[in-house]
Scaffold this active site. Structure first.
Site, short mmCIF file in Angstrom:
data_model
loop_
_atom_site.label_atom_id
_atom_site.label_comp_id
_atom_site.label_asym_id
_atom_site.label_seq_id
_atom_site.Cartn_x
_atom_site.Cartn_y
_atom_site.Cartn_z
N GLY A 154 6.28 -14.15 -32.46
CA GLY A 154 5.90 -13.14 -33.12
C GLY A 154 4.75 -12.42 -32.51
O GLY A 154 4.39 -12.56 -31.25
N GLN A 155 4.16 -11.42 -33.25
CA GLN A 155 3.32 -10.11 -32.61
C GLN A 155 2.06 -11.10 -32.19
O GLN A 155 1.64 -10.72 -30.82
CB GLN A 155 2.67 -9.34 -33.89
CG GLN A 155 1.79 -8.44 -33.03
CD GLN A 155 1.26 -7.58 -33.99
OE1 GLN A 155 1.21 -7.76 -35.30
NE2 GLN A 155 0.31 -6.41 -33.66
N GLY B 237 5.63 -20.03 -34.99
CA GLY B 237 5.55 -18.47 -35.05
C GLY B 237 5.52 -17.98 -33.66
O GLY B 237 4.90 -16.96 -33.69
N ASP C 184 9.48 -21.51 -32.92
CA ASP C 184 10.06 -20.50 -33.96
C ASP C 184 11.22 -20.46 -34.40
O ASP C 184 12.20 -21.29 -33.79
CB ASP C 184 9.89 -19.13 -33.09
CG ASP C 184 9.59 -17.97 -34.32
OD1 ASP C 184 8.32 -17.48 -34.04
OD2 ASP C 184 10.45 -17.47 -34.79
N ILE C 185 11.64 -20.00 -35.51
CA ILE C 185 12.98 -20.10 -36.04
C ILE C 185 13.71 -19.13 -35.44
O ILE C 185 15.02 -19.35 -35.38
CB ILE C 185 12.89 -19.76 -37.67
CG1 ILE C 185 14.08 -20.00 -38.27
CG2 ILE C 185 12.68 -18.31 -37.87
CD1 ILE C 185 13.94 -19.98 -40.07
N TYR D 30 2.23 -12.65 -50.19
CA TYR D 30 1.42 -12.80 -48.89
C TYR D 30 0.10 -13.26 -49.27
O TYR D 30 -0.30 -14.54 -48.60
CB TYR D 30 1.45 -11.42 -47.95
CG TYR D 30 0.97 -11.85 -46.70
CD1 TYR D 30 1.43 -12.72 -45.84
CD2 TYR D 30 -0.28 -10.72 -46.32
CE1 TYR D 30 0.84 -12.92 -44.59
CE2 TYR D 30 -0.63 -11.12 -44.94
CZ TYR D 30 -0.31 -11.87 -44.25
OH TYR D 30 -0.72 -12.20 -42.91
N LYS E 206 -1.36 -16.97 -48.45
CA LYS E 206 -2.30 -17.27 -47.47
C LYS E 206 -3.41 -17.86 -48.12
O LYS E 206 -4.25 -18.45 -47.51
CB LYS E 206 -2.41 -15.88 -46.73
CG LYS E 206 -1.45 -15.61 -45.91
CD LYS E 206 -0.83 -16.45 -44.68
CE LYS E 206 -1.62 -16.47 -43.62
NZ LYS E 206 -1.33 -17.29 -42.51
N1 LIG Z 1 -0.36 -9.03 -37.14
C1 LIG Z 1 -1.42 -8.73 -37.90
O1 LIG Z 1 -1.66 -7.85 -38.34
C2 LIG Z 1 -1.95 -9.95 -38.91
C3 LIG Z 1 -3.07 -9.87 -39.53
C4 LIG Z 1 -3.61 -10.84 -40.27
C5 LIG Z 1 -3.19 -12.12 -40.20
N2 LIG Z 1 -2.06 -12.23 -39.45
C6 LIG Z 1 -1.73 -13.70 -39.40
O2 LIG Z 1 -1.20 -14.10 -38.06
C7 LIG Z 1 -0.27 -15.11 -38.10
C8 LIG Z 1 0.91 -14.39 -37.30
O3 LIG Z 1 1.38 -13.27 -37.55
P1 LIG Z 1 2.31 -12.08 -36.75
O4 LIG Z 1 1.62 -10.96 -36.88
O5 LIG Z 1 2.35 -12.77 -35.30
O6 LIG Z 1 3.59 -12.17 -37.67
P2 LIG Z 1 5.16 -12.00 -37.14
O7 LIG Z 1 5.78 -11.88 -38.28
O8 LIG Z 1 5.15 -10.93 -35.77
O9 LIG Z 1 5.53 -13.45 -36.34
C9 LIG Z 1 5.82 -14.56 -37.37
C10 LIG Z 1 6.56 -15.34 -36.69
O10 LIG Z 1 7.07 -16.52 -37.61
C11 LIG Z 1 8.34 -16.90 -37.47
N3 LIG Z 1 8.97 -17.18 -38.53
C12 LIG Z 1 9.00 -16.99 -39.67
N4 LIG Z 1 9.61 -17.67 -40.42
C13 LIG Z 1 9.73 -18.87 -39.83
C14 LIG Z 1 10.27 -20.14 -40.24
N5 LIG Z 1 10.70 -20.52 -41.48
N6 LIG Z 1 9.89 -21.27 -39.37
C15 LIG Z 1 9.48 -21.02 -38.28
N7 LIG Z 1 8.97 -19.97 -37.66
C16 LIG Z 1 9.25 -18.63 -38.76
C17 LIG Z 1 9.00 -15.46 -37.20
O11 LIG Z 1 10.20 -15.44 -36.43
C18 LIG Z 1 8.11 -14.81 -36.39
O12 LIG Z 1 8.23 -14.83 -35.07
C19 LIG Z 1 0.27 -15.11 -39.54
O13 LIG Z 1 -0.37 -16.49 -40.20
C20 LIG Z 1 -0.24 -13.93 -40.19
O14 LIG Z 1 -0.74 -14.03 -41.51
C21 LIG Z 1 -1.35 -11.40 -38.69
#
Ligand SMILES: NC(=O)c1ccc[n+]([C@@H]2O[C@H](COP(=O)([O-])OP(=O)(O)OC[C@H]3O[C@@H](n4cnc5c(N)ncnc54)[C@H](O)[C@@H]3O)[C@@H](O)[C@H]2O)c1
Length: 312
Positions: free
Chosen positions: A10-11, A7, A33-34, A138, A142
């Site tokens: 992602g963010q 991932g 990442d995908i 979700y 989780k």
């Molecule tokens: N951002 C938040 O506010 C927040 C809050 C609580 C927990 N989290 C946790 O932090 C982690 C990261 O979250 P984020 O905010 O960066 O999410 P995001 O959606 O920005 O990034 C997730 C990434 O996972 C990748 N992805 C999706 N499906 C995939 C697959 N099948 N194979 C490989 N990669 C894949 C996506 O392309 C993306 O780049 C997660 O586990 C989330 O539960 C985030």
């Protein structure tokens, strides 16, 4: 040590990869990442976490010893497509744990979320052990991932760790489809000089955290002495809580003519199930969690960066 981050586009992943590269060196990090990433400062491998064969081959080819597993579909995206969320969050996490066990990975770190909570959860200063019972895909996936991480630790001795993040605020990478995304969208609109229509009600209070603190916390937990961890996969970390109305007022101190209207959508129902604040005491005691940024400092810093974005 060689670290795999799933991932990574992602963010959270984008900023975690930068922080880990700074700490351990670019050649110690493999981003995965995908979503393909054309410009990456580290070795990038495109892979779907649902494909265990591919994940295992990356681990073997790259000589991976530690995994930060971030790939997930977040709360709002998960409610739009529950099947996809189950596949990525559940099968993906299962695959990472199986691969880590089979290939003798020394440590797996998996961020969890306040999304694990449901309507029966208490609202204020919620400790990690409480009523959970999530109602979103979700949250269900989780929470199951937390339990699986703990199971793999107890049953197979896999050093699995995790923490529950609140909503995360950042300006470098766009948010990925969560319920707390409104806060970033509101600050981005204010920085562009535009009004904002908020998808949550004005008085919806949720716990939040600035990304630099979130990244520090995850790295700190990953390095903590295993013997000091009284919990495994569900430490609480949080910095402050606010409502959309309070965020609007804070922004207005810096941008006085900023306008917000409120039109709650399906994400209001998700937010209504989550706590207003978290108790992070156990993370502070066990591995020294602390926040550098308060609410006003976060909003000020976010706005200054959003007003003068880094050229891409
Ligand atoms: N951002 C938040 O506010 C927040 C809050 C609580 C927990 N989290 C946790 O932090 C982690 C990261 O979250 P984020 O905010 O960066 O999410 P995001 O959606 O920005 O990034 C997730 C990434 O996972 C990748 N992805 C999706 N499906 C995939 C697959 N099948 N194979 C490989 N990669 C894949 C996506 O392309 C993306 O780049 C997660 O586990 C989330 O539960 C985030």
């Amino acid at each position: 040590m060689k670290i795999l981050v799933t991932g990574a586009s992602g963010q959270v992943g984008t900023e975690l990869v930068t922080a880990l590269s700074r700490k351990y060196g670019n050649t110690s990090i493999v981003a995965c990442d995908i979503k393909s990433q054309k410009k990456s400062s580290v070795n990038f491998r495109e892979a779907d976490v649902r494909d265990i064969g591919k994940i295992k081959s990356i681990i073997e080819e790259e000589g991976i010893s530690r995994i930060f597993h971030l790939a997930a579909l977040l709360s709002a995206s998960g409610e739009k497509n529950p099947e996809a969320a189950f596949g990525v969050n559940m099968i993906g996490t299962w695959n990472i744990l199986i691969a880590a066990r089979d290939l003798k990975i020394e440590r797996v770190i998996i961020p969890s979320t306040i999304g694990v909570f449901g309507p029966d959860t208490p609202k204020i200063n919620v400790p990690p052990t409480t009523i959970v019972r999530p109602r979103t895909m979700y949250g269900i996936t989780k929470y199951a991932s937390e339990l699986l991480g703990e199971y793999f630790f107890q049953k197979f001795g896999l050093d699995c760790r995790g923490l529950r993040y609140p909503g995360l605020l950042s300006y470098l990478s766009p948010p990925g489809g969560g319920t707390t995304d409104y806060a970033i969208e509101m600050m981005a609109a204010a920085a562009r000089g535009e009004p904002y229509e908020c998808f949550l009600k004005e008085n919806t209070r949720l716990p939040m955290m600035y990304m630099p603190d979130a990244i520090s916390a995850l790295i700190q937990l990953s390095e903590a002495d295993s013997g000091k961890l009284k919990r495994r996969t569900d430490y609480h970390v949080s910095s402050f809580s606010f409502t959309p109305g309070e965020l609007k007022n804070e922004i207005s101190k810096l941008i006085p003519d900023f306008q917000v209207t409120y039109r709650p959508d399906f994400r209001q129902q998700i937010a209504d199930q989550w706590p207003e604040s978290l108790d992070s005491e156990e993370a502070s005691v066990d591995w020294g969690f602390h926040s550098e940024y308060g609410f006003s400092a976060t909003v000020g810093d976010m706005l200054s960066h959003l007003k003068s974005p880094i050229p891409s």
